[in-house]
Structures are given as structure tokens and as C-alpha cells.
Design a protein around this motif. Structure first.
Motif, short mmCIF file in Angstrom:
data_model
loop_
_atom_site.label_atom_id
_atom_site.label_comp_id
_atom_site.label_asym_id
_atom_site.label_seq_id
_atom_site.Cartn_x
_atom_site.Cartn_y
_atom_site.Cartn_z
N PRO B 123 -40.55 76.39 49.75
CA PRO B 123 -41.20 77.45 48.99
C PRO B 123 -42.70 77.25 48.91
O PRO B 123 -43.16 76.24 48.40
CB PRO B 123 -40.57 77.35 47.61
CG PRO B 123 -40.08 75.95 47.50
CD PRO B 123 -39.89 75.41 48.88
N SER B 124 -43.45 78.17 49.47
CA SER B 124 -44.89 78.20 49.26
C SER B 124 -45.30 79.66 49.36
O SER B 124 -44.53 80.49 49.85
CB SER B 124 -45.62 77.38 50.32
OG SER B 124 -45.62 78.08 51.54
N ASP B 125 -46.50 79.94 48.92
CA ASP B 125 -46.94 81.34 48.93
C ASP B 125 -46.83 81.94 50.32
O ASP B 125 -46.26 83.01 50.51
CB ASP B 125 -48.41 81.43 48.47
CG ASP B 125 -48.51 81.26 46.98
OD1 ASP B 125 -47.47 80.97 46.36
OD2 ASP B 125 -49.62 81.41 46.45
N ILE B 126 -47.39 81.22 51.27
CA ILE B 126 -47.40 81.75 52.63
C ILE B 126 -45.98 81.97 53.14
O ILE B 126 -45.65 83.01 53.72
CB ILE B 126 -48.14 80.77 53.58
CG1 ILE B 126 -49.57 80.56 53.11
CG2 ILE B 126 -48.12 81.28 55.01
CD1 ILE B 126 -50.39 81.81 53.09
N ASN B 127 -45.14 80.97 52.90
CA ASN B 127 -43.77 81.11 53.38
C ASN B 127 -43.05 82.29 52.75
O ASN B 127 -42.30 83.01 53.41
CB ASN B 127 -42.99 79.82 53.10
CG ASN B 127 -43.43 78.71 54.03
OD1 ASN B 127 -44.08 78.98 55.05
ND2 ASN B 127 -43.13 77.48 53.66
N LEU B 128 -43.29 82.46 51.47
CA LEU B 128 -42.65 83.57 50.78
C LEU B 128 -43.10 84.89 51.40
O LEU B 128 -42.31 85.80 51.65
CB LEU B 128 -43.00 83.53 49.29
CG LEU B 128 -42.18 84.43 48.38
CD1 LEU B 128 -40.70 84.25 48.65
CD2 LEU B 128 -42.48 84.14 46.93
N ILE B 129 -44.39 84.98 51.68
CA ILE B 129 -44.91 86.20 52.31
C ILE B 129 -44.25 86.41 53.66
O ILE B 129 -43.79 87.51 54.00
CB ILE B 129 -46.44 86.10 52.47
CG1 ILE B 129 -47.09 86.20 51.09
CG2 ILE B 129 -46.96 87.21 53.38
CD1 ILE B 129 -48.58 85.96 51.11
N LEU B 130 -44.15 85.34 54.43
CA LEU B 130 -43.56 85.48 55.76
C LEU B 130 -42.09 85.89 55.67
O LEU B 130 -41.61 86.71 56.46
CB LEU B 130 -43.69 84.16 56.54
CG LEU B 130 -45.14 83.85 56.95
CD1 LEU B 130 -45.19 82.55 57.73
CD2 LEU B 130 -45.72 84.99 57.78
N VAL B 131 -41.39 85.31 54.69
CA VAL B 131 -39.98 85.68 54.54
C VAL B 131 -39.86 87.16 54.21
O VAL B 131 -39.03 87.87 54.79
CB VAL B 131 -39.33 84.80 53.45
CG1 VAL B 131 -38.00 85.40 53.02
CG2 VAL B 131 -39.12 83.40 53.98
#
Ligand code: SF4
Ligand code: SF4
Lengths: 314, 267, 741
Positions: B123-131
């Protein structure tokens, strides 16, 4: 018609296969080494290597995938890394529990949703329609964890009518579980209800605009004949598909709702598996859910085709 | 209705832009003396179990929601539209390949796929956005593709081919401007869903790591204290609902504006 | 005297819309008696359908009857409470609507939809109702009613469905039936049969019928009396013969002069000797000067008045050639100007004389409009300002199609259909090749293959002797420039998000490599040449009327100064009064620019009017091809013969011709073996037609076997011969049969 079913079936198999690849790929790049996880940090490299080769982890990914897929198909879903239980029996038991919950929810929202949607379309632009349409949008906007918490606050804390937690014994039967099912079922129903209402309203409103409904009116038919024979016959066709697509929603909702109510279903099992990084459990539960979802759509497609003469008699 | 919803939405947008500036307290500042206080002029929405100001936390939380949901939806819209345009115009093979893969994504319930992917990449901001991006690409692609398939046989596109326009011009100069309206409607619907999704993930403990004030996580944290401090739960919950509802009402309004035929008023 | 069966008095209807109230029908009165048919004619926006629906108390939620009465045998329908209406509709009032495909419920069998009428209104049980329905279908001449009632709508052909819809409407023997454009969506041959059945049935049942249509030919065939509507008002009503012979309103007169009449001959400018002497501007000018009436079609300038700004005086005044100041003072009422003839025109007497009529018909001339091709840089033969195309130019066709075939669906599967099968044709410079055929004949597919929008399965296309690449993408700009297309739908032809100016500049910049400034200038010139005001340059297509859009589409096609323009039904979605101006424009541009046309249409009269050569297509095959005068005179191909006798002529005194094709039952598009026309051919010979493809019979007596590729037969190939027919019946035999019949 037969060709149609065959094509849909082929599509289901293809989708299931591809999604199993997605799941397998996703779970295999999970951070953390399985061998370390099982044997603990202190274990020697040699022991870990042995375990890896025992588990087939040293083979190329493609081979591992084939192996894994074969086992899945044979019904050998492996053992849970965190609890050591047989994944298959746990997953199927939880599936049964989720199915009970889903059934109750289904019986709540599908008929009611269709009814409200048809009413809203029939009385289109009336205050009643406004209330139903806007209300349904509002319910779509309420996350399950909010409704769930609020329902608990109202029905169990304030009124004390129903249990706040639905942490039933995982093996309990439908009727013993029933009181615990009501609140979670209501929770998942609300969003799905809104969805069914909106879609039914839209398709019914479309049909009401068609020339053939005008024809039916100008044939002087009675309102029930127009509604049931001419309108609903056509407008509920897309609803079949909508309800099936809603199964996806429902299952997403179950993950949250089950965790709000501590209900021992498949959704909570998935969450548990993910929190524990329990690979076999994640793989099995995820694929199980995907397969159910895809099958629901398949059934919907077939029902749709059966009800639709334009596909039935091509 | 749609107007009221739009004003609520704009209010949230302001909160997202200027929230940290106008927040009365530092959203992480703990104050043991002020634990679990009810709403008061000093703490409009009360305080939580660490004595943090709920109002400030809700306010600052808006930022995360807009940032994560907005960026994810935007990326999904751009990539999905591109994929859809290609699928619709590049011929059967590409079409089949792209759409089958996207169908697979659609075979997962959104929340489930988000959970699996997020646990994979962490979980990180960027990952959440990509998901979020991956999750919503198929919807945009489908819409763009169906627009292309519909427009491809329209005479003005054929006229463009007859005067020797390039494929790129036809796709982006002739077709895309006609697809903007439905894509915009879809984007606002998806944005509403992404708020929902981010909040749900936060609630399940899979969202962005604390102490960032995630609304869903706030609700989850507040459950334990519901009996003593219901405000802790009610305010973030209300914020989520209000934003999702206003966004979807706004999307509905947009749809009516762009596609009056839905309302079917003839003449 | 008993009151008429159905009588509408002083009826006004208003729609409440977001942009204010729309008075869609104003103070209309009409009446229809038992066994009588009143034809309600009007173009789109005339309010004819609104009027009919309001008269039977059926309006959309935002529609409202402002005043008036509508009496069915004395009972005022508009005073009846809403809940009483279902007992009237269906039992005493019947309705047949335009498109049977959408008017029938797709999920119920035809039988069940018919049964409902008997069950509901006649108190019959299911079985009796079914018997009644079968009897009704049998009475309509259907050969196998039981197989029809068992089918779902999508399994039936459009014509068969419409027959079922008519049966449904008349099953309960209603006192009045509203027929709302019931044959507009059908092919001519089907239309003819449906009209016959309808007329017969109506006479037998003595129903009062209100027949709504925009088609004057159909009106002439079915109506006893005619009412002409325009912009929500009724302008004239009269008996059908009187109205067609001597219209007493300028609008009616112009409407009648707008449509080319089949058999009236082609454009007068064109020499009739059939020899290739070409068209000259001088000849055209001469024709204009001599004022030969059939040279140009009348057209009504301007457009409908806007609802929110209706003229105070005569509603037609803004477009009327006879208008005087007193016309604009107040709205003239409908008065009985002669016994049984009503007109609103204050100057109706003018129309009694020939000179008056000539004055009342508005024919646009090309005078004052700058020519499309302003310099002489264009093609060779015309370049020297010389007006006569040289012999050579005529003999080398500018467009040549050889054995074009287009198949859809995978080979050998059931879905494999040859939409176009071995079509060959050639078009010389400055000439028009008219391609006629009903829906599904493949004429549009052929045009798209020529344009490169669809890849041919086989065959070749030549532009001025040069072989064209099959795909539009592979043709270079200089080729694209020379071959352009005008599409059927004016709405679809323009990108809704692009201004008219940009739509015109783009091709100039791409194909003619003009820079922005020059493109803009030239685009404005083009607009002027097609008579669209320059102020429209910055407008969006939705702000233009259909006719204007089609003119701009023509301008766009002419932007690159093409050799050939493919016109795919360019007028079929336009109103009659607008159609004619587009036809005139196409003719003018051809004369000015020497362009060749492939003109595709289902309307034989228009094709006759515009074309030099004609090809008749049926199910993907050319059946007959030749010079226009020869194709439209015996010997005919049996299909052409049927087509010709099916076309409704706007002349009520014309004898109805006897050749009728039966309506095919099924909607599936199988292609018959042997001669494709054999299942419907009235002159069917027997097995030979069923088993063997017919040979081409040329007017000079040659017979070319079917299997020989049409292009390989030397100089006398059918594509270029004066006249050829593909049929097993020898030409002399055809002449004998058709002369007798
Ligand atoms: S009243 Fe005047 S304006 Fe109207 S139709 Fe007659 S002549 Fe023309
Ligand atoms: S070949 Fe036979 S079926 Fe075909 S048109 Fe001639 S007579 Fe009719």
C-alpha cells in the motif's frame, strides 16, 4: 442457440483461465519468501532450498503455474500457510455461509428493486419517481461499512432486536444462522437494491417509449396487459443481465460487510488470507469468487437468450 | 437536484485544495487532555481517542480522496480511452486481444482485485492510484470502443477517409470530440466509485498507511468508540457519503445534459 | 344528412417544450365518411401526425389540445375521460403506424398480438380469436396464414409485418382507421401490393380512413379526397382528381411540380437521340431561356416558419411566389372557393390560368450564382472553354467498374452473402449513370466498393483508364480528389462538433494542398456555388436544415474538382420541396463542371430525370442496363417491369398497372439459385429459371452466356451496349408479352 451457448461457454473457460493466470502472477510476486515464511528466519539456507525444491519453487514460473493449475483442477488446493488447514474444505464451508447470506440479500433486493424500478418508470417524472430515483442514487453512495455500522447502532444497540455481531459458528445451519443474517443481508442489499432500481427504471422507461407499446395502448388493451405482456416482457430482459452483473457488486460488498459483522463467509476469508499473505488461501478464494461471478454472467446470458426470441430463433 | 449536488461537490473540492490551510488544528496533533470530546465550538466535530480534532482530520482527508481517486480516474480515463480507440479502429485482432484481457479484469469484483493487487505491490499512494487505474481502464475502454464502432460507419468519418485523412486524425480529430461527453459522464461516475473504493480499502486496513487521515480508516478506528463517541464515526462517514452521493448526482445531471434523449422529451 | 363518420372541428394542439409552447396544429377541421379515404399530405413539420393522434385523443404527456372537437359518429372523443379511451382505441378506432418493425412487440408471436384484439374487444376466447385472425390474414391474400402467426416479428419481412399490422388494426372492423405513412418504410414493389390489399379491405369493410403521407403518388392512388397541411395548418382540401388536375393553392401546385414524373423524360437539355453528343452549356442556357417546364423541377425556396415566430398573415407568405401585401395582413381562413373545394389562398383565381400557374411555380435558376469551376484549368476536353466534349472523351469512360463482387461473411458458411455479384458498368464524362434497386439490392455496397470504403472480393475499378487501388487508404491524394461521394444522410455526413466552414476547408487543405487562407476563400466560394449563405460558414451542422446540409455535402464533394461523384441516395431523406432543389443543383453542377455521376436511388422517377444510362439491380446482380429511354421502354426485364408498374404516379387518373409481386414472407436473405429473381418473377418460365443463371441479351441481338464475365465479351459487353437484359426470355418475346400486358 446452441452455437451461442457454446461460444459463451468457451468465453467462460477462457476468462477463468486468464484470471487464474492473473491471480497466480499476482500472488507469486508477493513480497516475502514462502520458504522463509514457513521455516522461519532462523532456518538455514539449505533447509530453505530443500523446501523450495520440494514445493517446486525452483522451477520456472510457467511450470509452477501448470503444476498449480493441475492441482487446483484435481481439487488439491493445498494447505493454508497460516492455519495449516485444508484450503478446500475451509473455502467451501465459507462459500456455503456466504451463499446463505447472499441468498437472503438476493431475496430482499431483487424483487423489491425490480418493483421500485418499474413503478418509477411507469410514474415517470412524478414525485414518486423523483423520490425513488434520487433515493436510489443516495443509497449507491452509502458504503457498506457505513450502513452496516449504522444498522448495528440502530437495530442492535438502540433497539436490541438483532445481534450486533454475526460471528456464528462456521458450520451452523441456515435457520440457526438466520437472525444473524438479517442485518448483514440488509447492509449488502442497500447498494445493490439501488443499482437494480436504476437499471430497471432505465430499461422500463425505454420500453415505455417504444412504438410497440404505443401500438399496445392504441389497441385499447387493459393496463395490466400492456404492463405485463408488452412492457415487462421486454424491459426485464436487460434486468437479467443487470442482476448478474450485480453479483460482482454483491461480492465486493460481502467482503466489507462480513468484516463489519464478523460473519464467517468467503469475503472475510479473503481478507484474512490477504492480511496474512496466505498464498494458497488467496489463490483459492480469489479464483472461487471469479468463477462464481463468471458463471453468474453465463447463466444470465443463457436466460437472456432463452427469453429473447430474437436470439432463440435466429 | 444536480445543481445542489454540484455545489456540495465544489465545497469538497475547496476543502481538498485549501483544507490543510484552513484546518483549525494540525490533524496529527494529539492532545491527551482533549480525548473523546463531543462537538463544541472549539472542536466542531469533536475529538478522537488521541485527542485529535476530527474536523481537521476530515478536512485534510478530503485531499487524499481527491488526489487518489482523481489521479486514478484520470489515468484510467486517458489509458482506457486510448485502448478503446485502438481496439475499435485497429482491426479485429487487436480488438479481440485488448477486449479479452480487459474482460478478464472485469471478471473480478473491483474490491477483490484491488485487494489482491494492493497486497502484491504494497500500500502506497502511487500504488493505490495505479490499482484504481487498472480497475477502471476496462470501463473507459468499453465506452471509447463502442463510440468508435458506432462512429466508424458514420458518413462523416467515411468522408474523412475519402479525402485521405490519416488514421490518427480520424481517431483524435473526428471521433474523440464526439466521445468526450459520455467519457466525461463515465469519469464522474468512476470518480464517485473510486471514493467508495478508497474508503472501503481504508476501512479494511488495506489503504494508505497511518497517520494520513483516511476517511475509511477513521470510520474503522471509530467503531470501537461508537458508544462513547459516535461523532468520531459519524462525521467521516457522512463526509464519504456526501461526497459520493453529490458526485453521482452530478454525474447523473451531466448525463441528462449531454444525452437529452434519456429524458425522451420529443419535440 | 347524417354527420360524417369521423369529424375533426377547429382542433388546435400545443406541445409544451423546454423552449416554450409549440403550436403544432392550429384550427384544423376535416371529416371522413364511411368507405372514404382522406389523404392528409404534408412535409415533415406539417403537423399531420400530431393532428391525427390528437384527434383520437392520444397525445404525448407534453401535448395538449387547446381547443376543438373530434367526433366519431357524433361522440366527441376529446370530451371522453382518459380511462374511457381504451374501449374506443382498437375497437372503434384503428391505427397502423409507419414502421412495422418497431410497432410490433419483438417478444410476442404475431399470432398472440393479433389474438389480443379479438380477446379484448370482441370478447372471444383464445381459440376463436386465433380463428378470426387467421381468417383475416387469409382474406388479405396470404398464402399460408398459420405459418405467419407462429412467427416472431424479426422472422418476417417488413412487407409481411405491415400486412399483419393492417390485419390487426382492421380485425375489429373499426369505424375509422388512421394510416400513418404505412408504406413509407417499404420497397415500391411491396408498397404496391400492400396498397392494393389495403384498398380492397377498406372498401369491403367500408371503414373511414385517414391516410397520412408525404408521398403524392401514394395519395393519388389511395385517396378519395385530399387535405394539404403545412406548418401546422391546412391550406387546401379537395377531391383527389380536382386537386391533382387543378390545385388552388400555390403550395400544392409547387409540391406537385417538385417531383419528377415517371415517363416525363429526362432533363430536357439532354438530346434525346441517344447518340453521344454530350451536354453543352449553350444548350442548357437555351433550355432555361425557352422555359421548357420539365427542364427543371420546381422547388420551394426558404424553409418552414419557426414556431415562435409565425407570420401574422398567410402562413405560406414567406415562401410564396404570388405573395402580395394584403396576404400579410391577417391569416386567411379556409374558404370554399369552388363547390367542394377549399383553399386559404387569397389569390386562388390566379391559379386558374396557365400564365398564373407559371407565375406561381418557383423555379430557381442558376442566374447570378458564380460557376463552380471558375477557371479553365480543369480537364482536357472542356479546357479550351470548348463546350463540346470530344468524341474521344466520351468513348473513354471516366469511371469503369469491371466484375465487381463483394461478399460478406466467411466463405461456404450460411452467412456468406454476395451483396454485389459481378457488376460491370461504365460512366463517360459529364454523364450520369443511374443505379436503381430496392433495399438489399447491393447498390450502396457497390458504391462503397467503388469509393474504396469496402474492399471488393474481386473485380477492378478504373478511373479515366487508370486502375484504382481497392482500398481508399492506398489511393493517393490525387486519386481521392477525383472520386468523391455524397451520402444519404445529411445528418451523418457532418461531424457534429465541426463547423461547416471547417468541414469544407479540410478537404481543400488535404487534397488540394491549399493553405488556410486560400482554403477559406475557396470554401466560401463553394458555399456560394451551392447557394448556402456565407453566414453559415461558422455554424455547426445542427444549425442547418437537411437541405442545406446536403448542399454543403455536395460542395464538399466538389471541393477537389472531382471527375466522378458517387451520389448514394442523396435526396431520399429530404422533404419533397427540398429534394427538387438538390436535384437541380446536381444537374447544374454537372453541366458546369463536366462531372460524371453514379446516382443511386430507389426512386425510378428521379433516376429517369437525372440519368443518361441506367442499371437495375436485384439482390446483388444487375438485371438490366442501358440507355435510360431504352430501359424505361419495352422490352423490360421482368423485374423492371414490376418496378415500373409499382411506382405510384402522382396522377389519380393513371390506370393502375397490373404487374404485382407477392410479398415475401421471411426476413432471411437467402440468395436464390439460377435467376435470382425467380421466386418472385411474374414471368417465371420453369426449371430453367430456377436452375440456370440467365444470359445477357443485347439489343443488337447478341446473347452472352451468363458464365462469361461481363467485361470479357469485347466491345459489345452489356456494360456499354445500348441496352441489355439478363433473362431467359428472348427480347422479342418480352416485347410481345409486355406489349400485350
Ligand atoms: S394568400 Fe397570398 S401568400 Fe398566401 S398562398 Fe395565397 S398568394 Fe401566397
Ligand atoms: S430468367 Fe426467368 S425468373 Fe429470371 S427474370 Fe427472366 S423469366 Fe423471370
Amino acid at each position: 442457440m446452441r452455437g451461442f451457448i457454446a461460444r459463451r461457454l468457451a468465453f467462460v473457460v477462457l476468462t477463468a483461465l486468464l484470471s487464474s493466470m492473473v491471480v497466480f502472477a499476482a500472488t507469486n510476486v508477493l513480497p516475502g519468501d514462502v520458504a522463509t515464511m514457513i521455516l522461519g528466519r532462523e532456518a538455514s539456507e539449505q533447509a530453505k532450498d530443500e523446501l523450495r525444491s520440494q514445493l517446486g519453487l525452483d522451477k520456472p514460473l510457467v511450470v509452477q503455474y501448470g503444476h498449480w493449475l493441475g492441482n487446483m483442477a484435481k481439487g488439491d488446493w493445498g494447505d493454508s500457510l497460516s492455519t495449516g488447514q485444508d484450503v478446500r474444505s475451509v473455502a467451501l464451508q465459507r462459500l456455503r455461509n456466504s451463499a446463505m447470506l447472499a441468498l437472503v440479500a438476493f431475496l430482499m433486493y431483487v424483487p423489491l428493486g425490480i418493483f421500485l424500478g418499474v413503478v418509477a418508470a411507469w410514474r415517470r417524472d412524478s414525485p414518486l419517481d423523483q423520490v425513488i430515483s434520487t433515493g436510489s442514487l443516495a443509497f449507491i453512495g452509502l458504503p457498506e461499512f457505513v450502513t452496516g455500522v449504522l444498522l448495528i447502532a440502530l437495530f442492535s444497540r438502540a433497539l436490541g432486536w438483532l445481534p450486533a455481531s454475526s460471528a456464528i459458528d462456521p458450520g451452523s445451519g441456515f435457520f440457526t444462522a438466520f437472525p444473524s443474517l438479517i442485518l448483514p443481508a440488509l447492509t449488502v442489499s442497500l447498494t445493490s437494491l439501488a443499482y437494480v432500481v436504476r437499471m430497471t427504471r432505465a430499461s422500463t422507461a425505454d420500453v415505455l417509449q417504444t412504438d410497440y407499446v404505443r401500438t399496445a395502448r392504441l389497441k385499447g388493451l387493459s393496463t395490466p396487459s400492456i404492463l405485463f405482456r408488452h412492457v415487462l416482457r421486454n424491459s426485464l430482459l436487460p434486468t437479467v443481465t443487470v442482476v448478474a452483473a450485480g453479483v460482482g457488486w454483491l461480492m465486493g460488498g460481502l467482503i466489507v460487510t462480513e468484516s463489519v459483522f464478523n460473519y464467517p463467509g468467503l469475503g472475510r476469508l479473503v481478507l484474512f488470507a490477504i492480511q496474512r499473505r496466505d498464498l494458497p488461501l488467496i489463490q483459492a478464494t480469489t479464483i472461487l469468487i471469479v468463477v462464481i461471478f463468471v458463471l453468474a454472467n453465463l447463466v444470465a446470458d443463457i436466460v437472456y437468450a432463452l427469453l429473447n426470441p430474437r436470439i432463440r430463433y435466429r | 437536484m444536480a445543481l445542489a449536488a454540484t455545489s456540495v461537490f465544489i465545497l469538497f473540492l475547496f476543502a481538498a485544495l485549501f483544507g490543510p490551510l484552513v484546518a483549525p488544528y494540525d490533524h496529527t496533533a494529539q492532545d491527551a487532555a482533549q480525548r473523546l470530546q463531543g462537538p463544541s465550538p472549539a472542536h466542531l466535530m469533536g475529538t478522537d481517542n488521541f485527542g485529535r480534532d476530527v474536523f481537521s482530520r476530515v478536512l485534510v482527508g478530503t485531499q487524499g480522496v481527491f488526489y487518489l481517486g482523481g489521479a486514478g480516474t484520470f489515468l484510467a480515463a486517458v489509458l482506457g480511452t486510448a485502448l478503446g480507440l485502438i481496439a475499435g479502429y485497429a482491426g479485429r485482432l487487436w480488438d479481440e486481444a485488448i477486449m479479452r484481457v480487459l474482460d478478464v479484469l472485469l471478471a473480478f469484483p473491483a474490491l477483490l482485485l484491488a485487494m489482491v493487487l494492493l497486497s502484491t505491490v504494497g500500500p502506497s499512494d502511487i500504488n493505490l492510484i495505479l490499482v484504481i487505474t487498472i480497475l477502471y481502464i476496462p470501463m473507459f475502454a468499453r465506452i471509447a470502443r463502442s463510440m468508435v464502432l458506432d462512429l466508424r460507419t458514420r458518413e462523416f468519418v467515411e468522408a474523412a477517409r475519402l479525402r485521405g485523412e490519416s488514421r490518427r486524425y480520424i481517431l483524435f480529430g473526428e471521433m474523440l470530440p464526439n466521445a468526450v461527453a459520455p467519457l466525461l459522464v463515465e469519469a464522474s461516475i468512476r470518480f464517485a466509485y473510486s471514493i467508495f473504493l478508497v474508503a472501503s480499502l481504508g476501512f479494511l486496513g488495506l489503504g494508505v498507511a497511518p497517520p494520513s487521515p483516511d476517511w475509511g480508516r477513521q470510520v474503522n478506528d471509530a467503531r470501537t468508540f461508537f458508544d462513547v463517541a459516535p461523532w468520531m464515526l459519524l462525521f467521516p462517514a457522512a463526509a464519504i457519503s456526501a461526497l459520493v452521493i453529490s458526485t453521482s448526482l452530478m454525474a447523473d445531471g451531466l448525463r441528462r445534459v449531454f444525452d437529452p434523449s434519456v429524458e425522451g422529451r420529443r419535440r | 344528412m347524417a354527420p360524417p363518420t369521423f369529424q375533426v372541428q377547429d382542433l388546435s394542439v400545443v406541445y409544451e417544450t423546454d423552449s416554450g409552447p409549440v403550436p403544432a396544429a392550429r384550427r384544423i377541421s376535416l371529416s371522413v365518411d364511411r368507405g372514404e379515404t382522406l389523404g392528409l399530405v404534408g412535409e415533415s413539420g406539417s403537423g399531420k401526425t400530431t393532428l391525427a393522434l390528437a384527434a383520437i385523443n392520444y397525445l404525448p404527456a407534453n401535448g395538449r389540445v387547446k381547443q376543438g372537437a373530434s367526433r366519431l359518429n357524433g361522440l366527441d372523443l376529446l370530451r371522453l375521460p382518459k380511462r374511457e379511451m381504451p374501449r374506443m382505441w382498437g375497437s372503434r378506432i384503428g391505427l397502423v403506424s409507419q414502421d412495422p418493425r418497431s410497432a410490433m412487440n419483438p417478444t410476442l408471436t404475431i399470432g398472440r398480438q393479433l389474438d389480443e384484439m379479438g380477446c379484448r374487444h370482441l370478447g372471444l376466447g383464445r381459440r376463436e380469436a386465433r380463428d378470426l385472425a387467421l381468417a383475416m390474414l387469409g382474406k388479405m391474400g396470404m398464402s399460408d396464414p398459420p405459418s405467419v402467426v407462429g412467427r416472431y416479428p424479426h422472422q418476417l419481412s417488413g412487407g409481411m409485418l405491415q400486412l399483419c399490422a393492417i390485419a390487426m388494426a382492421l380485425l375489429t372492423h373499426p369505424e375509422v382507421v388512421i394510416l400513418d405513412e404505412p408504406t413509407t418504410s417499404l420497397d415500391v414493389t411491396t408498397q404496391a401490393t400492400v396498397l392494393d390489399v389495403l384498398t380492397e379491405l377498406k372498401t369491403e369493410l367500408q371503414t373511414a380512413a385517414l391516410y397520412i403521407t408525404h408521398n403524392l403518388g401514394v395519395i393519388a392512388r389511395v385517396a378519395d379526397r385530399v387535405a394539404v397541411m403545412y406548418a401546422g395548418e391546412m391550406l387546401e382540401t379537395a377531391g383527389v382528381k380536382a386537386l391533382f388536375a387543378r390545385p388552388l393553392h400555390p403550395y400544392t401546385l409547387n409540391l406537385l411540380r417538385c417531383v419528377p414524373h415517371l415517363g416525363a423524360g429526362a432533363r430536357a437539355e439532354r438530346p434525346k437521340d441517344g447518340k453521344a453528343s454530350g451536354i453543352t452549356r449553350a444548350a442548357a442556357a437555351e433550355a432555361d431561356a425557352s422555359g421548357i417546364p420539365s427542364a427543371r423541377l420546381a422547388s420551394i425556396p426558404g424553409s418552414l416558419p419557426p414556431w415562435d415566430d409565425l407570420p401574422r398573415g398567410c402562413i405560406f407568405a414567406p415562401r410564396c411566389p404570388l405573395v402580395m401585401d394584403f396576404c400579410r395582413v391577417s391569416r386567411p381562413p379556409l374558404v370554399e372557393v369552388e363547390p367542394l373545394r377549399w383553399s386559404t389562398c387569397l389569390r386562388w383565381q390566379v391559379l386558374l390560368s396557365d400564365e398564373g400557374r407559371a407565375q406561381a411555380v418557383s423555379v430557381e435558376t442558376r442566374a447570378g450564382v458564380p460557376p463552380l469551376v471558375e477557371d479553365t484549368r480543369s480537364r482536357g476536353p472542356l479546357a479550351d472553354g470548348g463546350l463540346q466534349p470530344s468524341q474521344e472523351a466520351v468513348s473513354v469512360p471516366v469511371l469503369e467498374v469491371k466484375d465487381a463482387t463483394k461478399a460478406f461473411g466467411p466463405a461456404r458458411s450460411r452467412a456468406h452473402v454476395k451483396a454485389v455479384d459481378g457488376a460491370s458498368l461504365s460512366v463517360p464524362q459529364a454523364r450520369t449513370f443511374g443505379l436503381v434497386g430496392e433495399s438489399g439490392s447491393g447498390k450502396t455496397t457497390l458504391a462503397r466498393v467503388i469509393a474504396g470504403l469496402e474492399l471488393p472480393s474481386s473485380g477492378r475499378i478504373f478511373l479515366a483508364g487508370e486502375s484504382l487501388k481497392p482500398s481508399v487508404g492506398a489511393r493517393g491524394p490525387h486519386m481521392l480528389r477525383r472520386l468523391q461521394m455524397v451520402f444519404q444522410s445529411p445528418d451523418g455526413s457532418f461531424n457534429p462538433r465541426m463547423t461547416v466552414g471547417r468541414a469544407l476547408m479540410r478537404p481543400l487543405m488535404i487534397m488540394n494542398r491549399l493553405d488556410r487562407k486560400n482554403a477559406r476563400e475557396r470554401a466560401l466560394e463553394l458555399l456560394e456555388a451551392v447557394r448556402v449563405p456565407a453566414s453559415h460558414f461558422d455554424r455547426y451542422p445542427s444549425e442547418l436544415s437537411g437541405g442545406e446540409k446536403q448542399r454543403v455535402a455536395i460542395a464538399r464533394a466538389f471541393a477537389g474538382d472531382p471527375d466522378v461523384v458517387l451520389c448514394d441516395e442523396p435526396i431520399s431523406s429530404l422533404d419533397v420541396s427540398v429534394q427538387s432543389s438538390v436535384i437541380n443543383l446536381l444537374a447544374d453542377l454537372q453541366e458546369e463542371a463536366g462531372t460524371a455521376y453514379l446516382f443511386i436511388s430507389h426512386d425510378l422517377a428521379v433516376v429517369e430525370h437525372l440519368s443518361h444510362r441506367v442499371g437495375v439491380m436485384y439482390l446483388g446482380k444487375l438485371m438490366e442496363i442501358g440507355e435510360v429511354a431504352k430501359v424505361l421502354a419495352p422490352p423490360y426485364h421482368p423485374y423492371t417491369e414490376a418496378l415500373l408498374s409499382a411506382v405510384p404516379v402522382p396522377d389519380p387518373t393513371a390506370a393502375s398497372k397490373p404487374v404485382r409481386l407477392h410479398v415475401s414472407v421471411s426476413s432471411s436473405l437467402g440468395i436464390p439459385s439460377g435467376c435470382r429473381f425467380h421466386p418472385r418473377c411474374p414471368r417465371y418460365l420453369g426449371d430453367i429459371c430456377r436452375l440456370q443463371a440467365p444470359p445477357w441479351r443485347l439489343s443488337d441481338g447478341r446473347v452472352i452466356p451468363a458464365l462469361a464475365p461481363t467485361s470479357a465479351a469485347g466491345p459489345d459487353r452489356p456494360a456499354e451496349a445500348a441496352h441489355s437484359i439478363s433473362c431467359h426470355i428472348p427480347l422479342e418475346e418480352l416485347v410481345r408479352l409486355q406489349g400485350a400486358g
